[in-house]
Design a protein around this motif. Sequence first.
Motif, PDB file in Angstrom:
ATOM      1  N   VAL A   1       9.132   1.558  -4.127  1.00  0.00           N
ATOM      2  CA  VAL A   1       9.532   0.687  -5.256  1.00  0.00           C
ATOM      3  C   VAL A   1      10.084   1.516  -6.405  1.00  0.00           C
ATOM      4  O   VAL A   1      11.095   1.151  -7.008  1.00  0.00           O
ATOM      5  CB  VAL A   1       8.349  -0.123  -5.830  1.00  0.00           C
ATOM      6  N   PHE A   2       9.397   2.605  -6.736  1.00  0.00           N
ATOM      7  CA  PHE A   2       9.869   3.420  -7.856  1.00  0.00           C
ATOM      8  C   PHE A   2      11.241   4.015  -7.550  1.00  0.00           C
ATOM      9  O   PHE A   2      12.109   4.068  -8.424  1.00  0.00           O
ATOM     10  CB  PHE A   2       8.855   4.524  -8.179  1.00  0.00           C
ATOM     11  N   ALA A   3      11.442   4.438  -6.298  1.00  0.00           N
ATOM     12  CA  ALA A   3      12.745   4.987  -5.920  1.00  0.00           C
ATOM     13  C   ALA A   3      13.817   3.913  -6.086  1.00  0.00           C
ATOM     14  O   ALA A   3      14.880   4.156  -6.661  1.00  0.00           O
ATOM     15  CB  ALA A   3      12.696   5.494  -4.483  1.00  0.00           C
ATOM     16  N   ALA A   4      13.512   2.712  -5.611  1.00  0.00           N
ATOM     17  CA  ALA A   4      14.470   1.609  -5.750  1.00  0.00           C
ATOM     18  C   ALA A   4      14.779   1.368  -7.222  1.00  0.00           C
ATOM     19  O   ALA A   4      15.933   1.176  -7.611  1.00  0.00           O
ATOM     20  CB  ALA A   4      13.916   0.339  -5.101  1.00  0.00           C
ATOM     21  N   ALA A   5      13.730   1.396  -8.065  1.00  0.00           N
ATOM     22  CA  ALA A   5      13.930   1.118  -9.492  1.00  0.00           C
ATOM     23  C   ALA A   5      14.811   2.177 -10.139  1.00  0.00           C
ATOM     24  O   ALA A   5      15.671   1.866 -10.960  1.00  0.00           O
ATOM     25  CB  ALA A   5      12.587   1.050 -10.198  1.00  0.00           C
TER      26      ALA A   5
ATOM     27  N   THR B   1       5.123  -1.761 -10.592  1.00  0.00           N
ATOM     28  CA  THR B   1       4.000  -1.223  -9.828  1.00  0.00           C
ATOM     29  C   THR B   1       3.256  -2.394  -9.180  1.00  0.00           C
ATOM     30  O   THR B   1       2.978  -3.381  -9.855  1.00  0.00           O
ATOM     31  CB  THR B   1       3.040  -0.473 -10.773  1.00  0.00           C
ATOM     32  N   PRO B   2       2.945  -2.297  -7.866  1.00  0.00           N
ATOM     33  CA  PRO B   2       2.231  -3.411  -7.236  1.00  0.00           C
ATOM     34  C   PRO B   2       0.923  -3.714  -7.979  1.00  0.00           C
ATOM     35  O   PRO B   2       0.215  -2.775  -8.349  1.00  0.00           O
ATOM     36  CB  PRO B   2       1.934  -2.880  -5.829  1.00  0.00           C
ATOM     37  N   PRO B   3       0.592  -4.985  -8.216  1.00  0.00           N
ATOM     38  CA  PRO B   3      -0.631  -5.333  -8.951  1.00  0.00           C
ATOM     39  C   PRO B   3      -1.878  -4.690  -8.352  1.00  0.00           C
ATOM     40  O   PRO B   3      -2.792  -4.331  -9.092  1.00  0.00           O
ATOM     41  CB  PRO B   3      -0.696  -6.858  -8.832  1.00  0.00           C
ATOM     42  N   VAL B   4      -1.909  -4.530  -7.030  1.00  0.00           N
ATOM     43  CA  VAL B   4      -3.072  -3.887  -6.410  1.00  0.00           C
ATOM     44  C   VAL B   4      -3.195  -2.443  -6.906  1.00  0.00           C
ATOM     45  O   VAL B   4      -4.292  -1.963  -7.219  1.00  0.00           O
ATOM     46  CB  VAL B   4      -2.961  -3.929  -4.870  1.00  0.00           C
TER      47      VAL B   4
ATOM     48  N   LEU C   1      12.511  -6.464   2.661  1.00  0.00           N
ATOM     49  CA  LEU C   1      13.968  -6.554   2.756  1.00  0.00           C
ATOM     50  C   LEU C   1      14.397  -7.776   3.566  1.00  0.00           C
ATOM     51  O   LEU C   1      15.351  -8.470   3.199  1.00  0.00           O
ATOM     52  CB  LEU C   1      14.542  -5.284   3.382  1.00  0.00           C
ATOM     53  N   GLY C   2      13.693  -8.053   4.663  1.00  0.00           N
ATOM     54  CA  GLY C   2      14.017  -9.228   5.471  1.00  0.00           C
ATOM     55  C   GLY C   2      13.860 -10.503   4.651  1.00  0.00           C
ATOM     56  O   GLY C   2      14.723 -11.382   4.664  1.00  0.00           O
ATOM     57  N   GLY C   3      12.753 -10.584   3.922  1.00  0.00           N
ATOM     58  CA  GLY C   3      12.514 -11.755   3.080  1.00  0.00           C
ATOM     59  C   GLY C   3      13.580 -11.891   2.012  1.00  0.00           C
ATOM     60  O   GLY C   3      14.088 -12.986   1.755  1.00  0.00           O
ATOM     61  N   ALA C   4      13.958 -10.746   1.400  1.00  0.00           N
ATOM     62  CA  ALA C   4      14.962 -10.792   0.333  1.00  0.00           C
ATOM     63  C   ALA C   4      16.315 -11.239   0.883  1.00  0.00           C
ATOM     64  O   ALA C   4      17.011 -12.055   0.257  1.00  0.00           O
ATOM     65  CB  ALA C   4      15.076  -9.422  -0.331  1.00  0.00           C
ATOM     66  N   ALA C   5      16.690 -10.725   2.065  1.00  0.00           N
ATOM     67  CA  ALA C   5      17.981 -11.098   2.651  1.00  0.00           C
ATOM     68  C   ALA C   5      18.013 -12.600   2.944  1.00  0.00           C
ATOM     69  O   ALA C   5      18.979 -13.297   2.603  1.00  0.00           O
ATOM     70  CB  ALA C   5      18.229 -10.297   3.927  1.00  0.00           C
TER      71      ALA C   5
ATOM     72  N   VAL D   1      11.339  -6.308  -4.581  1.00  0.00           N
ATOM     73  CA  VAL D   1      10.192  -5.703  -5.273  1.00  0.00           C
ATOM     74  C   VAL D   1       9.028  -6.689  -5.327  1.00  0.00           C
ATOM     75  O   VAL D   1       7.873  -6.345  -5.059  1.00  0.00           O
ATOM     76  CB  VAL D   1      10.587  -5.236  -6.693  1.00  0.00           C
ATOM     77  N   LEU D   2       9.340  -7.963  -5.639  1.00  0.00           N
ATOM     78  CA  LEU D   2       8.283  -8.984  -5.663  1.00  0.00           C
ATOM     79  C   LEU D   2       7.592  -9.079  -4.301  1.00  0.00           C
ATOM     80  O   LEU D   2       6.364  -9.149  -4.211  1.00  0.00           O
ATOM     81  CB  LEU D   2       8.866 -10.357  -6.032  1.00  0.00           C
ATOM     82  N   ASN D   3       8.394  -9.063  -3.223  1.00  0.00           N
ATOM     83  CA  ASN D   3       7.831  -9.138  -1.880  1.00  0.00           C
ATOM     84  C   ASN D   3       6.969  -7.922  -1.586  1.00  0.00           C
ATOM     85  O   ASN D   3       5.881  -8.034  -1.027  1.00  0.00           O
ATOM     86  CB  ASN D   3       8.946  -9.184  -0.830  1.00  0.00           C
ATOM     87  N   TYR D   4       7.481  -6.757  -1.916  1.00  0.00           N
ATOM     88  CA  TYR D   4       6.774  -5.513  -1.606  1.00  0.00           C
ATOM     89  C   TYR D   4       5.411  -5.489  -2.299  1.00  0.00           C
ATOM     90  O   TYR D   4       4.433  -5.010  -1.742  1.00  0.00           O
ATOM     91  CB  TYR D   4       7.621  -4.326  -2.068  1.00  0.00           C
TER      92      TYR D   4
END
Lengths: 317, 296
Positions: free
Chosen positions: B275-279, A138-141, B100-104, B225-228
């Motif tokens: 993010v949850f969908a990806a997870a 979950t995003p920290p925000v 996604l761009g950052g991850a790629a 996920v980190l980027n998002y």
Amino acid sequence: MTATLTRQSDPRIGENRDAGPSRAPRRRPRTTWTRRVFVAPAVLALVVLGGYPLVFIALAAFTESSLGRPFQEFVGTATFESVLGDADATAALVRGVVYAVLVAVVSVVLGVATAVALWRSVRSGAIVRTLLLLPMITPPVVVGILWKLVFNPSGGLVDTVLGAVFPGGGTVSVLSHPVFAFLGVALADVWEWTPLIVLLVFAALIGQDTEIGEAAALDGAHGFRLFRSITLPAIAGVVGAAFLIRLVLAFKVFDLVYILTSGGPGQSTTMPAYLIWQAALQQFDVGRAAVITLLLAVVVTVVTLPVVAVTRRLHHD
Amino acid sequence: MTDLQTREVSSSDAQPVRPAIIPAIRRRKKRSWGAAVWVGLSLAAALVPLAYLLSVSLMTQGQVSAGLLVPTSPAWGNWAAAFTESGLPRAIVNSVVASLGGAALTLVFALPAAWAMARHRTGGRTLAGLVLSPWLLPPIVAIVPVFTLLRVLGLNNTLAGLTLVYALTNTAVAIWLLEGFVRRLPVELDEAAQIDGAGEWRVLVSVVTPLLTPALVAVGVIVAVLNYNEFLFATFLTQGPDAQTVPVILSLMLGERVQDFGKIAAASLIGVIPVFAAAVFLQRWLVAGLTAGSLK
């Protein structure tokens, strides 16, 4: 993990700088150059996000620097003296250490307990594990918003539940009390990152050599004794590494403070990263921000070094 | 993909082969009701706050203040308002593109480095030790210098600039995670390819990359996920709706004079859906990637 992190504290780190060239004669030059190209982006990332900010901060710490016009005039150690003489700044650094250690210890204790429970529980399928991971992604925000709503004094989850248990107690405003606000931010942080500990320790439990435990069980070791003398030593290295990761994450807390309390009430939740943000982006005093950053770097190093040493020992045992 | 799963599978497969240990395992499993209770409590601790967020997103402001925990009649208006009034759809597109761009880009940067460092110790211990060091300090440290750099490059306040910053910030983490996967590849494969006359690039592109595809997916998911979820760089490096990401829009909603908690909760949930969908869909890869680094 640990292997990589421990290398940083290795005093012989400089000696190996010539390891490449001494091996080079055996390799064709073309190969060496290709490999240099391969690591070039990594080196670029290191320079842009490590070396360059470090030089920038070191220069800013000794000069009069604002956000718009850095490095105006050399001021020597004057900024260091003013920051060290500022009770708010030193208190924020001490608060950061207390917070990081508290959050890391609680997360690791809960995380190890949950991982062991998952491992020993019959029902711990992929669905359970995915659900347990949700707080971490979950995003920290959003984590901040979520706990702000839970702590909301007019009708939040805590207020409502406590009001139902102790009727007539008035509203409960967690985030406007200095100690409870500190613990509230810590709780949100523990909620967010404990799943990472669960995941790392659970993977270590699955990966351990099951035959030793089985042999000990056949020899009559059970329950807590089996866990303490067989399981715990097997996963100690990973637990140490997880504690280290958690400690560093807790030192970096910013988003939660920003969303939940803005550092208040008073200064009671002003953590170092938030103080640096205030100095640089609210007061536009980059020199002061740089000095606090350098002091934080020293504090993080002093606190993590013993943990690195212990973790390394656990890995070698 | 990994040890975690293969070991899990093999340990259950192994039981019929070694009948002697079945009793021990059975006995342990039988007495694990306490463990099941603890797992249940952990699940509740993880899910109750999220469920409360969902609950608030379906309540009017009056219902929240009245101390309701579950809405009597769902107020879907919050969701509609969150979707139309706040610029959230654009922010989600921005977030997905940057993430996604950052991850790629991160993977393109990290794979050759991870391979060279794990296989050939390129850069020696110095590089291996230094590569993660920027991760130790709060990212706030790099923000003013990076801001200055982006201004010089003319990438200030653009999605491209943010994507590039994300690509670089996570390169170290990606290298660290990928090294674990590279070490598990048999050396004989690239040696065989080299004997057949393949150069380093060829080995990397035609041998290593296909073999590491699951690892690349795993690490890519984590980095995306980190980027998002990233907030600090996003809020400072983007100033307008063209580049602002989901966390930035959410923090702006919190800053509004009148806070509509229902709408903010709905917007948070809408923002979290990708993010949850990806997870959920990529759970195996996510777990495999996260555990790779610590178990080297």
